[in-house]
Design a protein around this motif. Sequence first.
Motif, PDB file in Angstrom:
ATOM      1  N   GLN A   1       0.829  -1.205   0.000  1.00  0.00           N
ATOM      2  CA  GLN A   1       0.000   0.000   0.000  1.00  0.00           C
ATOM      3  C   GLN A   1       0.865   1.258   0.000  1.00  0.00           C
ATOM      4  O   GLN A   1       0.544   2.250  -0.662  1.00  0.00           O
ATOM      5  CB  GLN A   1      -0.933  -0.025   1.220  1.00  0.00           C
ATOM      6  CG  GLN A   1      -2.030  -1.063   1.099  1.00  0.00           C
ATOM      7  CD  GLN A   1      -2.718  -1.372   2.414  1.00  0.00           C
ATOM      8  OE1 GLN A   1      -2.317  -0.867   3.463  1.00  0.00           O
ATOM      9  NE2 GLN A   1      -3.751  -2.202   2.372  1.00  0.00           N
TER      10      GLN A   1
ATOM     11  N   GLN B   1       2.203   1.661  -3.482  1.00  0.00           N
ATOM     12  CA  GLN B   1       1.164   2.203  -4.359  1.00  0.00           C
ATOM     13  C   GLN B   1       0.990   3.704  -4.170  1.00  0.00           C
ATOM     14  O   GLN B   1       0.731   4.442  -5.118  1.00  0.00           O
ATOM     15  CB  GLN B   1      -0.164   1.493  -4.103  1.00  0.00           C
ATOM     16  CG  GLN B   1      -1.293   1.960  -5.010  1.00  0.00           C
ATOM     17  CD  GLN B   1      -2.647   1.472  -4.542  1.00  0.00           C
ATOM     18  OE1 GLN B   1      -2.772   0.965  -3.424  1.00  0.00           O
ATOM     19  NE2 GLN B   1      -3.652   1.620  -5.358  1.00  0.00           N
TER      20      GLN B   1
ATOM     21  N   PHE C   1       1.676   1.604  -9.873  1.00  0.00           N
ATOM     22  CA  PHE C   1       1.768   0.247  -9.339  1.00  0.00           C
ATOM     23  C   PHE C   1       0.706  -0.628  -9.984  1.00  0.00           C
ATOM     24  O   PHE C   1      -0.475  -0.267  -9.995  1.00  0.00           O
ATOM     25  CB  PHE C   1       1.570   0.343  -7.817  1.00  0.00           C
ATOM     26  CG  PHE C   1       1.579  -0.960  -7.068  1.00  0.00           C
ATOM     27  CD1 PHE C   1       2.485  -1.954  -7.370  1.00  0.00           C
ATOM     28  CD2 PHE C   1       0.683  -1.171  -6.031  1.00  0.00           C
ATOM     29  CE1 PHE C   1       2.498  -3.137  -6.651  1.00  0.00           C
ATOM     30  CE2 PHE C   1       0.684  -2.336  -5.298  1.00  0.00           C
ATOM     31  CZ  PHE C   1       1.604  -3.328  -5.614  1.00  0.00           C
TER      32      PHE C   1
ATOM     33  N   VAL D   1      -6.367  -1.926  -6.707  1.00  0.00           N
ATOM     34  CA  VAL D   1      -5.142  -1.795  -7.504  1.00  0.00           C
ATOM     35  C   VAL D   1      -5.369  -2.378  -8.894  1.00  0.00           C
ATOM     36  O   VAL D   1      -6.037  -3.406  -9.045  1.00  0.00           O
ATOM     37  CB  VAL D   1      -3.969  -2.519  -6.809  1.00  0.00           C
ATOM     38  CG1 VAL D   1      -2.683  -2.358  -7.617  1.00  0.00           C
ATOM     39  CG2 VAL D   1      -3.770  -1.989  -5.399  1.00  0.00           C
TER      40      VAL D   1
END
Length: 345
Positions: free
Chosen positions: A139, A142, A147, A160
């Motif tokens: 996380q 990202q 990502f 995602v």
Amino acid sequence: MKKPKIKTMEELSVAIGVSRPTLSRYFQSPDSVRGSTAKKIQLGLERVEYVPNFFATRLNRKSTGMIGVIIPYLNDLFFTKLLESIEMAAMDAGYTVITQCSHSDRAIEARAAETFMSMNVDGTLVVPLGNRSDLVVHQRLQSRLPFVLVDSRPATMLEVDFVGTDHKQSTGLITKYLCRVGKPPIFLAMPRVNFNAMEREKAYMDCITALGHKPVVIGTDLVEDQWYFEAHGEAVLNDFFARGQFTDRSILCVNDRVAIGALRAASRHGLVPGRGAKGGLRIAGHDDYPLCPFTTPALTTVAQDFEAIGKAAVSRLIEVINNEDTDDTPRIQLFDGVLKLRESA
């Protein structure tokens, strides 16, 4: 004559007769200097032995031209093929791939993510370990860099972008095939630490139930610690075959590496799986691992589209890097599997 070796940009600027900033601009983009100056630098480089520092030439750029890739295993030819397709697609787009392997270790995977953040790569493609991954690190990655998840998707990271195989379609495809040619297949699973394995297990259960049969799942527990893939498949079926069980059934393995272990177990018990063999035993896998055509018997499986997955992952990552998509909705791209009929089923 042997060319003089030049180690630094300062030495090179003296040898060629242009300023250090001009050389820096040239190595970042030859078009950024005058044509006559570029020609002078080209001729000068032919007279000396000099290799520009890869990282130094990218320090002042808005883009490093680098994509980070994290894979879970180096000794798995599936990931070798996937990485090959990613590298080829990245090179075609003008990017350099930097690869880190997590070696099935949560801490190493987290350190790889930290490394890419410190290198300020343009973006990252990650094949996660499964439920052993440090999701907090992912996380954070990202939040810092473009990502995209590839091949496997944690249930806790559904926001995602993801590129992979449609396991419901691919597992259903081979389950239906095995039901057509013999007894309904049992499913040789893995311990539930791998997201793809769990998706395929569920897809098998849904499909076999929809066809009016009772699902049978084996192999969800390790026989011994650290027994994975081939060793797991061999150990589980060796135990059943020794008791005379499932010797006349179709066995759908969660992946080809587990299926290779299953083939070895059959051989140890004098069993020959296949369409033309007596007894009814059939063994099939999933992935189309590069060694499948060369096992004995050759392994029937479902092929994942390595090339399409790699290309789509790189393409999506570059879109995010270039801010070409303003929609925050995660992009999910799933590719169908293709049945590969061989001798084992």
